[in-house]
Design an enzyme around this catalytic site. Structure first.
Site, mmCIF file in Angstrom:
data_model
loop_
_atom_site.group_PDB
_atom_site.id
_atom_site.type_symbol
_atom_site.label_atom_id
_atom_site.label_comp_id
_atom_site.label_asym_id
_atom_site.label_seq_id
_atom_site.Cartn_x
_atom_site.Cartn_y
_atom_site.Cartn_z
ATOM 1 N N SER A 38 0.818 -1.203 0.000
ATOM 2 C CA SER A 38 0.000 0.000 0.000
ATOM 3 C C SER A 38 0.848 1.248 0.000
ATOM 4 O O SER A 38 2.049 1.196 0.228
ATOM 5 C CB SER A 38 -0.876 -0.015 1.251
ATOM 6 O OG SER A 38 -0.050 -0.229 2.381
ATOM 7 N N CYS A 39 0.205 2.379 -0.215
ATOM 8 C CA CYS A 39 0.866 3.676 -0.191
ATOM 9 C C CYS A 39 -0.167 4.728 0.159
ATOM 10 O O CYS A 39 -1.363 4.486 0.079
ATOM 11 C CB CYS A 39 1.464 4.022 -1.557
ATOM 12 S SG CYS A 39 2.772 2.916 -2.115
ATOM 13 N N ASP A 40 0.322 5.909 0.521
ATOM 14 C CA ASP A 40 -0.557 7.048 0.768
ATOM 15 C C ASP A 40 0.090 8.294 0.178
ATOM 16 O O ASP A 40 1.276 8.543 0.405
ATOM 17 C CB ASP A 40 -0.774 7.249 2.272
ATOM 18 C CG ASP A 40 -1.483 6.064 2.907
ATOM 19 O OD1 ASP A 40 -2.715 6.020 2.844
ATOM 20 O OD2 ASP A 40 -0.794 5.181 3.451
ATOM 21 N N GLU A 75 -0.170 4.798 -6.646
ATOM 22 C CA GLU A 75 -0.765 3.840 -5.707
ATOM 23 C C GLU A 75 -1.247 2.615 -6.486
ATOM 24 O O GLU A 75 -1.724 2.748 -7.608
ATOM 25 C CB GLU A 75 -2.005 4.445 -5.039
ATOM 26 C CG GLU A 75 -1.842 5.836 -4.515
ATOM 27 C CD GLU A 75 -1.459 5.858 -3.055
ATOM 28 O OE1 GLU A 75 -1.747 4.869 -2.372
ATOM 29 O OE2 GLU A 75 -0.877 6.854 -2.625
#
Length: 419
Positions: free
Chosen positions: A7-9, A94
């Site tokens: 995941s990423c933000d 993302e």
């Protein structure tokens, strides 16, 4: 047991969301725990007409001119998780899954598209048109981690410049985009664009109708129409991080600074600073993009995992750039397991000098917390002083010295403290 989320933000604050007349960009790159992220700089370049560029898996025609870029990237691939160019454009991507199936073949990775957008785009919108054009021509796909077990996804992007931001969400070759001109916005591993569509692929709605995903009546809601009926667990888990990120941004709405953005990226309770099973935040980036074009953009990169135990170091584009080889991983050329067929049959050591020194420091924090914490507190004080000096420079209180050595000096200082 479910695999933890890969995941990423990504975050952006535009005035009046920012305290100053700055656009602030931030991203955490959450990847397999032992994956090394390097920070690399490529100068602007002109290329012969008809030449090709070798991306992670495929070759595509090279542009006649490419902008200077700084990239934070998994050391095994060509593209980048996040980065900036000399024109004041920042991009982060993302992973996302949609109703469009993921092609099994090798194509452009979303991370390749980040780099290509930065090398070829002179604004956020310009980079968006580069990415959507390349998607149309070459598609997206291929293994997204250094592992023989296949793992692929589609991509969403946050593209930011001094004036505006764009959220770009893709499903195969299809795409939709939303323009953001003020306030705060974040994205996390899910489709977020509903009916507020600023631009889209010309066949987006007709494909949705043909597939039976939309009846063609009423308002078209992209996230409703294209989100998978049975989303992977990682997309469901991302909802919590997305809400947490939105709440943190809204708490600081009107007062966002680079320091605030760093604190958001370091936030453990929300899961934004990821440390879960086989995954963690392997690199982080925060950028200050002043709306005044006479002022330089400043990009802060960790080049090390876990921002809560890392230091953000400032990078400024300059005509005289000192190469920072201590954050560049070893190169293996044609012997690299990524280049050999079949791919990923073995592992190589990709640790750069700063990564190695930081791993020793992390170990010290675990085994001798007092000593480890003392070193980290000194480095955080240096980071804080550096932020103060940069903001003073951007507000005209301090002269802007030659800034091309800044990143080099900070990396060098950090390694010396760890030793």
């Amino acid at each position: 047991m479910e695999e933890p989320p890969l995941s990423c933000d990504c975050f952006v604050s535009l005035p009046p969301g920012s305290r100053d007349d700055h656009v602030i960009f931030g991203k955490n790159s959450d990847r397999p725990r032992n994956e090394v992220q390097e920070v690399v700089y490529y100068p602007a370049a002109s290329h012969p007409s008809g030449s090709m560029v070798e991306c992670t898996y495929i070759q595509i025609p090279q542009a006649e001119h490419t902008h200077a870029v700084v990239l934070s990237r998994p050391a095994w691939l060509w593209g980048a998780e996040m980065g900036a160019n000399e024109q004041g454009v920042c991009i982060g991507n993302e992973a996302v899954w949609t109703r469009e199936s993921i092609s099994a073949g090798e194509a452009l990775l979303g991370m390749d598209l980040v780099r290509l957008g930065l090398e070829r785009g002179d604004s956020a919108w310009g980079a968006l048109t580069v990415i959507t054009g390349l998607l149309e021509q070459h598609g997206q796909g291929g293994p997204c981690r250094e592992d023989p077990e296949p793992f692929s996804y589609h991509n969403t992007f946050l593209l930011v410049d001094r004036n505006e931001a764009w959220v770009l969400e893709t499903a195969g070759r299809l795409w939709v985009a939303q323009k953001v001109t003020e306030g705060v916005k974040n994205i996390s591993n899910q489709l977020t664009i509903s009916t507020e569509i600023s631009a889209e692929h010309p066949e987006l709605r007709s494909v949705a109708q043909t597939q039976g995903w939309w009846d063609g009546e009423g308002e078209f809601n992209f996230s409703q129409v294209f989100s998978p009926e049975n989303p992977p667990a990682r997309m469901e888990l991302a909802k919590q991080r997305y809400r947490g990120g939105t709440e943190l941004l809204q708490q600081h709405d009107g007062s966002v600074t680079a320091e605030v953005m760093m604190s958001i990226l370091r936030d453990k309770p929300s899961g934004i600073c990821m440390d879960s099973g086989g995954f963690c935040t392997t690199g982080s980036m925060v950028s200050i993009l002043p709306k005044d074009p006479s002022l330089p953009c400043v990009h802060f990169l960790t080049a090390t995992p876990d921002p809560s135990r890392s230091v953000f170091k400032p990078f400024v584009f300059s005509e005289c750039m000192t190469p920072v080889l201590r954050v560049v991983s070893p190169q293996y050329g044609l012997d690299d397991p990524v280049r050999k067929q079949p791919r990923f049959q073995s592992q190589v050591d990709r640790q750069h000098d700063l990564y190695k020194a930081h791993q020793v420091a992390l170990n010290t924090m675990e085994t001798n917390p007092d000593e480890g914490l003392a070193v980290y507190e000194i480095l955080r004080d240096l980071e804080s002083q550096c932020l103060t000096d940069i903001l003073a420079m951007l507000s005209g209180e301090m002269p802007g010295e030659e800034l091309g050595d800044l990143f080099f000096d900070c990396v060098d200082t950090e390694i010396k403290f760890y030793q």
